[in-house]
Scaffold this active site. Structure first.
Site, PDB file in Angstrom:
ATOM      1  N   TYR A 204       0.859   3.045   3.848  1.00  0.00           N
ATOM      2  CA  TYR A 204       1.962   1.619   4.549  1.00  0.00           C
ATOM      3  C   TYR A 204       1.331   1.446   2.439  1.00  0.00           C
ATOM      4  CZ  TYR A 204      -1.833  -1.219   5.061  1.00  0.00           C
ATOM      5  OH  TYR A 204      -2.846  -2.233   5.603  1.00  0.00           O
ATOM      6  N   PHE A 215      -0.415  -6.712  -1.729  1.00  0.00           N
ATOM      7  CA  PHE A 215      -1.061  -7.562  -1.185  1.00  0.00           C
ATOM      8  C   PHE A 215      -1.900  -6.645   0.121  1.00  0.00           C
ATOM      9  CE2 PHE A 215       3.249  -8.122   1.050  1.00  0.00           C
ATOM     10  CZ  PHE A 215       2.896  -7.399   2.183  1.00  0.00           C
ATOM     11  N   ASP A 216      -1.184  -5.593   0.174  1.00  0.00           N
ATOM     12  CA  ASP A 216      -1.742  -4.618   0.604  1.00  0.00           C
ATOM     13  C   ASP A 216      -1.138  -3.237   0.653  1.00  0.00           C
ATOM     14  OD1 ASP A 216      -3.919  -3.491   2.964  1.00  0.00           O
ATOM     15  OD2 ASP A 216      -3.130  -4.426   4.187  1.00  0.00           O
ATOM     16  N   ILE A 235       2.580  -7.581  12.637  1.00  0.00           N
ATOM     17  CA  ILE A 235       4.270  -8.554  12.954  1.00  0.00           C
ATOM     18  C   ILE A 235       5.540  -8.164  13.354  1.00  0.00           C
ATOM     19  CG2 ILE A 235       3.084  -9.864  10.981  1.00  0.00           C
ATOM     20  CD1 ILE A 235       4.567  -8.029   9.226  1.00  0.00           C
ATOM     21  N   TYR A 261       5.416 -12.611   7.920  1.00  0.00           N
ATOM     22  CA  TYR A 261       4.414 -14.006   8.184  1.00  0.00           C
ATOM     23  C   TYR A 261       5.097 -15.526   8.112  1.00  0.00           C
ATOM     24  CZ  TYR A 261       0.916 -10.024   7.837  1.00  0.00           C
ATOM     25  OH  TYR A 261       0.342  -9.074   7.963  1.00  0.00           O
ATOM     26  N   PHE A 278       7.939  -2.986   2.684  1.00  0.00           N
ATOM     27  CA  PHE A 278       7.165  -1.904   2.457  1.00  0.00           C
ATOM     28  C   PHE A 278       7.100  -1.123   2.583  1.00  0.00           C
ATOM     29  CE2 PHE A 278       5.263  -5.459   5.485  1.00  0.00           C
ATOM     30  CZ  PHE A 278       3.835  -5.680   5.635  1.00  0.00           C
TER      31      PHE A 278
END
Length: 284
Positions: A204, A215-216, A235, A261, A278
């Site tokens: 991802y 962020f990731d 989530i 979030y 994503f």
């Protein structure tokens, strides 16, 4: 505390119980007795390799009684351990000692005297040793990680393109879940949809829709994320979106803040009330 002890053990030794005889018996360089069952194949684990392990941990008390303290065999999420380089090892541990002898599919039982652990919790005082057994489920080496990491630039460009099109209301044929998660398929897999509790392996790349801030990224790390579908481990928006992706799919997911979030966000990473995007690739 008990959970701190679990973290200590997982950082130093893991186990998977095998009820079978035979195997190679020997002692590691730091004096841990082990029995290795070489039932696997492929290359042995090298420093930097990402390993996925199934484990069970048994403590044996000084009076001879034993008890299972940790068992991951029924958990669809395997434990992930990165084999450190020698320069990174500051404290001897059974797992670091034995992994270089192992391949995918091998299993081992390692005995660790309780006296070799520092800062023991009070409930551990009656223990004599810990029986660590584990099985290597999978190995991702440097070459494999590089293949994944090299995909990140193209994925980032695709996400930027998708966000622009989404903001322009020019994306067509998206699927939408009841909570508002939108799915843009780039490639719909031919495999089955994941079942409740089944482990899903996914690459991802996650950004905030407002500014495209990363962020990731599993692509940056070079190895997939594994989680059980429908178990509340991720989530809500991810649960809904991933449940609709057959194995082999590649898609961009647009998550409203309410199923991401929400009002809390993630300090230093994701602002409150942020919609997320994503790009995901479900590994076959």
């Amino acid at each position: 505390m008990k959970y701190q002890f679990i973290a200590l053990i997982l950082s130093g030794a893991l186990i998977f119980s095998y009820c079978k005889k035979g195997g190679t018996e020997a002692v590691t360089k730091h004096g841990y007795k082990y029995q290795l069952f070489e039932t696997g194949s492929g290359n042995k684990i090298q420093p930097g390799d990402v390993t996925y392990l199934a484990a069970q941990l048994i403590h044996v008390q000084r009076d001879g009684k034993d008890s299972v303290f940790l068992d991951t065999r029924s958990n669809p999420m395997p434990f992930e351990f990165v084999m450190p380089f020698d320069s990174q090892v500051t404290t001897p541990s059974p797992i670091v000692d034995i992994l270089p002898y192992m391949r995918k599919g091998d299993s081992v039982v390692v005995m660790q005297p309780i006296d070799s652990l520092k800062n023991l919790e009070p409930f551990m005082k009656s223990w004599k040793f810990i029986k660590h057994s584990f099985k290597v489920l999978d190995i991702i080496n440097d070459k494999d990680r590089k293949v994944v990491q090299d995909k990140e630039a193209a994925v980032a460009a695709q996400v930027e393109k998708d966000i622009k099109a989404f903001n322009d209301n020019s994306l067509k044929d998206m699927e939408t879940t009841p909570s508002g998660v939108k799915i843009l398929f780039h490639e719909k897999g031919t495999g089955p949809l994941p079942k409740q509790g089944e482990a899903v392996k996914v690459l991802y790349y996650g950004v905030t829709r407002k500014d495209g801030k990363l962020f990731d990224s599993a692509y940056k790390k070079g190895s997939p994320f594994i989680f059980p579908i429908g178990e509340g481990q991720v989530i809500k928006g991810w649960e809904e979106g991933m449940a609709l992706l057959p194995k082999g799919s590649k898609a961009t997911l647009f998550l409203p803040a309410e199923v991401a979030y929400g009002e809390k966000g993630v300090p230093t990473f994701i602002e409150p009330n942020s919609d997320l995007v994503f790009y995901v690739e479900v590994i076959k």
